[in-house]
Design a protein around this motif. Structure first.
Motif, PDB file in Angstrom:
ATOM      1  N   GLU A 281      51.798  43.099  42.990  1.00  0.00           N
ATOM      2  CA  GLU A 281      51.727  42.906  41.541  1.00  0.00           C
ATOM      3  C   GLU A 281      51.310  41.473  41.197  1.00  0.00           C
ATOM      4  O   GLU A 281      50.583  41.246  40.214  1.00  0.00           O
ATOM      5  CB  GLU A 281      53.073  43.239  40.888  1.00  0.00           C
ATOM      6  N   LEU A 282      51.735  40.504  41.993  1.00  0.00           N
ATOM      7  CA  LEU A 282      51.299  39.123  41.762  1.00  0.00           C
ATOM      8  C   LEU A 282      49.796  38.981  41.987  1.00  0.00           C
ATOM      9  O   LEU A 282      49.094  38.324  41.210  1.00  0.00           O
ATOM     10  CB  LEU A 282      52.068  38.167  42.683  1.00  0.00           C
ATOM     11  N   TRP A 283      49.292  39.590  43.062  1.00  0.00           N
ATOM     12  CA  TRP A 283      47.854  39.553  43.307  1.00  0.00           C
ATOM     13  C   TRP A 283      47.101  40.264  42.184  1.00  0.00           C
ATOM     14  O   TRP A 283      46.028  39.823  41.753  1.00  0.00           O
ATOM     15  CB  TRP A 283      47.515  40.189  44.646  1.00  0.00           C
ATOM     16  N   MET A 284      47.673  41.355  41.676  1.00  0.00           N
ATOM     17  CA  MET A 284      47.016  42.064  40.579  1.00  0.00           C
ATOM     18  C   MET A 284      47.029  41.232  39.298  1.00  0.00           C
ATOM     19  O   MET A 284      46.091  41.300  38.495  1.00  0.00           O
ATOM     20  CB  MET A 284      47.669  43.434  40.359  1.00  0.00           C
TER      21      MET A 284
ATOM     22  N   LEU B 244      46.698  38.010  39.194  1.00  0.00           N
ATOM     23  CA  LEU B 244      45.565  37.104  39.362  1.00  0.00           C
ATOM     24  C   LEU B 244      44.242  37.857  39.216  1.00  0.00           C
ATOM     25  O   LEU B 244      43.283  37.353  38.614  1.00  0.00           O
ATOM     26  CB  LEU B 244      45.643  36.415  40.726  1.00  0.00           C
ATOM     27  N   MET B 245      44.182  39.077  39.744  1.00  0.00           N
ATOM     28  CA  MET B 245      42.961  39.871  39.629  1.00  0.00           C
ATOM     29  C   MET B 245      42.617  40.117  38.162  1.00  0.00           C
ATOM     30  O   MET B 245      41.454  39.986  37.755  1.00  0.00           O
ATOM     31  CB  MET B 245      43.135  41.209  40.362  1.00  0.00           C
ATOM     32  N   LEU B 246      43.616  40.471  37.357  1.00  0.00           N
ATOM     33  CA  LEU B 246      43.390  40.687  35.934  1.00  0.00           C
ATOM     34  C   LEU B 246      42.932  39.397  35.247  1.00  0.00           C
ATOM     35  O   LEU B 246      42.045  39.415  34.387  1.00  0.00           O
ATOM     36  CB  LEU B 246      44.666  41.196  35.266  1.00  0.00           C
ATOM     37  N   HIS B 247      43.540  38.290  35.608  1.00  0.00           N
ATOM     38  CA  HIS B 247      43.166  36.985  35.061  1.00  0.00           C
ATOM     39  C   HIS B 247      41.684  36.707  35.311  1.00  0.00           C
ATOM     40  O   HIS B 247      40.955  36.275  34.404  1.00  0.00           O
ATOM     41  CB  HIS B 247      44.050  35.915  35.705  1.00  0.00           C
ATOM     42  N   GLU B 248      41.236  36.954  36.534  1.00  0.00           N
ATOM     43  CA  GLU B 248      39.846  36.696  36.899  1.00  0.00           C
ATOM     44  C   GLU B 248      38.902  37.743  36.302  1.00  0.00           C
ATOM     45  O   GLU B 248      37.806  37.420  35.824  1.00  0.00           O
ATOM     46  CB  GLU B 248      39.702  36.686  38.423  1.00  0.00           C
ATOM     47  N   LEU B 249      39.315  38.994  36.324  1.00  0.00           N
ATOM     48  CA  LEU B 249      38.456  40.087  35.868  1.00  0.00           C
ATOM     49  C   LEU B 249      38.188  39.999  34.370  1.00  0.00           C
ATOM     50  O   LEU B 249      37.042  40.160  33.916  1.00  0.00           O
ATOM     51  CB  LEU B 249      39.101  41.420  36.226  1.00  0.00           C
ATOM     52  N   GLN B 250      39.224  39.753  33.594  1.00  0.00           N
ATOM     53  CA  GLN B 250      39.030  39.641  32.153  1.00  0.00           C
ATOM     54  C   GLN B 250      38.134  38.457  31.808  1.00  0.00           C
ATOM     55  O   GLN B 250      37.278  38.563  30.922  1.00  0.00           O
ATOM     56  CB  GLN B 250      40.385  39.512  31.447  1.00  0.00           C
ATOM     57  N   ALA B 251      38.326  37.359  32.500  1.00  0.00           N
ATOM     58  CA  ALA B 251      37.475  36.191  32.247  1.00  0.00           C
ATOM     59  C   ALA B 251      36.035  36.472  32.662  1.00  0.00           C
ATOM     60  O   ALA B 251      35.089  36.069  31.965  1.00  0.00           O
ATOM     61  CB  ALA B 251      38.017  34.979  33.006  1.00  0.00           C
ATOM     62  N   ALA B 252      35.844  37.180  33.773  1.00  0.00           N
ATOM     63  CA  ALA B 252      34.491  37.512  34.231  1.00  0.00           C
ATOM     64  C   ALA B 252      33.782  38.400  33.214  1.00  0.00           C
ATOM     65  O   ALA B 252      32.590  38.195  32.917  1.00  0.00           O
ATOM     66  CB  ALA B 252      34.550  38.204  35.591  1.00  0.00           C
ATOM     67  N   ILE B 253      34.484  39.382  32.668  1.00  0.00           N
ATOM     68  CA  ILE B 253      33.884  40.266  31.665  1.00  0.00           C
ATOM     69  C   ILE B 253      33.460  39.453  30.443  1.00  0.00           C
ATOM     70  O   ILE B 253      32.359  39.628  29.910  1.00  0.00           O
ATOM     71  CB  ILE B 253      34.879  41.374  31.263  1.00  0.00           C
ATOM     72  N   ALA B 254      34.311  38.529  30.007  1.00  0.00           N
ATOM     73  CA  ALA B 254      33.991  37.690  28.858  1.00  0.00           C
ATOM     74  C   ALA B 254      32.770  36.824  29.138  1.00  0.00           C
ATOM     75  O   ALA B 254      31.904  36.646  28.261  1.00  0.00           O
ATOM     76  CB  ALA B 254      35.191  36.822  28.492  1.00  0.00           C
ATOM     77  N   HIS B 255      32.659  36.292  30.340  1.00  0.00           N
ATOM     78  CA  HIS B 255      31.509  35.453  30.697  1.00  0.00           C
ATOM     79  C   HIS B 255      30.221  36.271  30.759  1.00  0.00           C
ATOM     80  O   HIS B 255      29.157  35.799  30.331  1.00  0.00           O
ATOM     81  CB  HIS B 255      31.767  34.745  32.022  1.00  0.00           C
ATOM     82  N   VAL B 256      30.276  37.474  31.301  1.00  0.00           N
ATOM     83  CA  VAL B 256      29.086  38.330  31.325  1.00  0.00           C
ATOM     84  C   VAL B 256      28.643  38.628  29.892  1.00  0.00           C
ATOM     85  O   VAL B 256      27.448  38.592  29.575  1.00  0.00           O
ATOM     86  CB  VAL B 256      29.365  39.638  32.093  1.00  0.00           C
ATOM     87  N   ALA B 257      29.593  38.879  29.012  1.00  0.00           N
ATOM     88  CA  ALA B 257      29.275  39.168  27.607  1.00  0.00           C
ATOM     89  C   ALA B 257      28.619  37.977  26.923  1.00  0.00           C
ATOM     90  O   ALA B 257      27.880  38.138  25.949  1.00  0.00           O
ATOM     91  CB  ALA B 257      30.541  39.579  26.866  1.00  0.00           C
TER      92      ALA B 257
ATOM     93  N   GLN C 112      42.962  40.892  50.365  1.00  0.00           N
ATOM     94  CA  GLN C 112      44.375  40.608  50.612  1.00  0.00           C
ATOM     95  C   GLN C 112      45.222  41.865  50.428  1.00  0.00           C
ATOM     96  O   GLN C 112      46.123  42.151  51.212  1.00  0.00           O
ATOM     97  CB  GLN C 112      44.863  39.512  49.658  1.00  0.00           C
ATOM     98  N   LEU C 113      44.913  42.624  49.379  1.00  0.00           N
ATOM     99  CA  LEU C 113      45.685  43.837  49.107  1.00  0.00           C
ATOM    100  C   LEU C 113      45.444  44.906  50.172  1.00  0.00           C
ATOM    101  O   LEU C 113      46.352  45.678  50.500  1.00  0.00           O
ATOM    102  CB  LEU C 113      45.311  44.366  47.717  1.00  0.00           C
ATOM    103  N   VAL C 114      44.232  44.961  50.701  1.00  0.00           N
ATOM    104  CA  VAL C 114      43.945  45.899  51.791  1.00  0.00           C
ATOM    105  C   VAL C 114      44.828  45.581  52.999  1.00  0.00           C
ATOM    106  O   VAL C 114      45.462  46.461  53.577  1.00  0.00           O
ATOM    107  CB  VAL C 114      42.455  45.847  52.188  1.00  0.00           C
ATOM    108  N   HIS C 115      44.892  44.294  53.362  1.00  0.00           N
ATOM    109  CA  HIS C 115      45.673  43.911  54.549  1.00  0.00           C
ATOM    110  C   HIS C 115      47.173  44.064  54.313  1.00  0.00           C
ATOM    111  O   HIS C 115      47.937  44.215  55.275  1.00  0.00           O
ATOM    112  CB  HIS C 115      45.324  42.479  54.951  1.00  0.00           C
ATOM    113  N   ALA C 116      47.587  44.019  53.057  1.00  0.00           N
ATOM    114  CA  ALA C 116      49.015  44.198  52.776  1.00  0.00           C
ATOM    115  C   ALA C 116      49.494  45.571  53.226  1.00  0.00           C
ATOM    116  O   ALA C 116      50.661  45.732  53.620  1.00  0.00           O
ATOM    117  CB  ALA C 116      49.289  43.998  51.284  1.00  0.00           C
ATOM    118  N   TRP C 117      48.615  46.575  53.176  1.00  0.00           N
ATOM    119  CA  TRP C 117      49.014  47.915  53.631  1.00  0.00           C
ATOM    120  C   TRP C 117      49.350  47.908  55.117  1.00  0.00           C
ATOM    121  O   TRP C 117      50.157  48.727  55.580  1.00  0.00           O
ATOM    122  CB  TRP C 117      47.902  48.930  53.362  1.00  0.00           C
TER     123      TRP C 117
END
Length: 282
Positions: free
Chosen positions: A59-62, A64-77, A97-102
């Motif tokens: 959930e912590l990695w997610m 950060l993922m949301l933080h980066e993803l939302q900003a990336a979408i805004a930058h593309v726009a 990282q999440l893949v290796h966590a499994w």
């Protein structure tokens, strides 16, 4: 060492440097008391700590993922592609990282999980509101996926905002149109809550980009960043279903889904379809 630097003086200086009573410490900055005090096993099972830490760190990695993803979408726009590329590359690395966590969770055997499963009640990763936001921002829109969050209006509002917003791919297609490539109006002005439908005209636009990378270098790079991202996301999904099958077989999920059957259906979801189909035509 000069005359004033006696061994006693040096020891005193080191003690002063190690005194964090008046300054913010590492633990203060990271709120480690709260973070490391957030694991509360409900069963007497030794392996429950692994289960809790696995999901909390995911959930912590997610986050950060949301933080980066939302900003990336805004930058593309906003046609700001260099920072968007950096952010999308980071999202792909987070997914690694999440893949290796499994791999760590897969050290839990079926009997070990079965011993703690009754204590989970109906709690399930299926109910992760952060994961649902990620799915929606990546374009996998499904109104039924709002329902698991209706018991928390504050969380439902976050998930619903992602559900109603243009996805990363929606904004990417808008960007292609702003650069003179033909994108159907149906894909530029539509109900963003509806699942994306692939279109041959969109594939033709991406084909132009890939056949003329020198002319459309930034768009070509965007196409590859999207490919990297979906590639990593597919690996995460595959590792998830494999780990679940290894640990619980074909039992139903604690959240009420069919378990492995449900997760396998998710493997067929394609987020950026024309990015993949164009390769056959190159």
């Amino acid at each position: 060492m000069n005359a004033s630097e006696t061994p006693e003086h040096i020891v005193h200086q080191e003690k002063a440097q190690l005194d964090f009573s008046r300054d913010m410490s590492y633990s203060d900055y990271l709120h480690l008391d709260e973070l490391l005090g957030a694991q509360h096993p409900l069963s007497p099972e030794h392996n429950e700590m692994l289960f809790i830490v696995q999901h909390q760190t995911s959930e912590l990695w997610m986050k950060l993922m949301l933080h980066e993803l939302q900003a990336a979408i805004a930058h593309v726009a906003q046609d700001k592609l260099p920072p968007a590329f950096k952010m999308l590359a980071r999202v792909s690395k987070i997914l690694e990282q999440l893949v290796h966590a499994w791999d760590v969770l897969a050290t839990m055997t079926p009997p070990e999980y079965s011993a703690l499963r009754p204590y989970l009640a109906r709690s399930s990763g299926f109910q992760s509101y952060q994961y649902r936001q990620i799915e929606f921002f990546l374009g996998n829109k499904n109104a039924a996926m709002l329902k698991p969050h209706t018991h928390r209006p504050d969380l439902l509002a976050l998930v619903e905002a992602a559900y109603r917003a243009p996805s990363l791919y929606d904004e990417s297609l808008r960007l292609l149109a702003r650069n003179g490539l033909t994108i159907p109006t149906s894909h530029l002005q539509r109900d963003w809550t509806q699942p994306y439908q692939a279109d041959p005209v969109v594939e033709a636009a991406w084909l132009t980009v890939y056949r003329e990378p020198d002319q459309y270098w930034d768009l070509y790079q965007l196409g590859e960043k999207l490919t990297d991202l979906e590639d990593a996301f597919r690996q995460w999904r595959f590792r998830h279903v494999t780990t679940v099958e290894r640990v619980i077989g074909f039992k139903r999920g604690t959240g009420g889904t069919s378990g492995v059957g449900f997760l396998r259906k998710m493997l067929d979801v394609v987020l950026f379809p024309e990015i993949w189909t164009l390769r056959t035509s190159l």
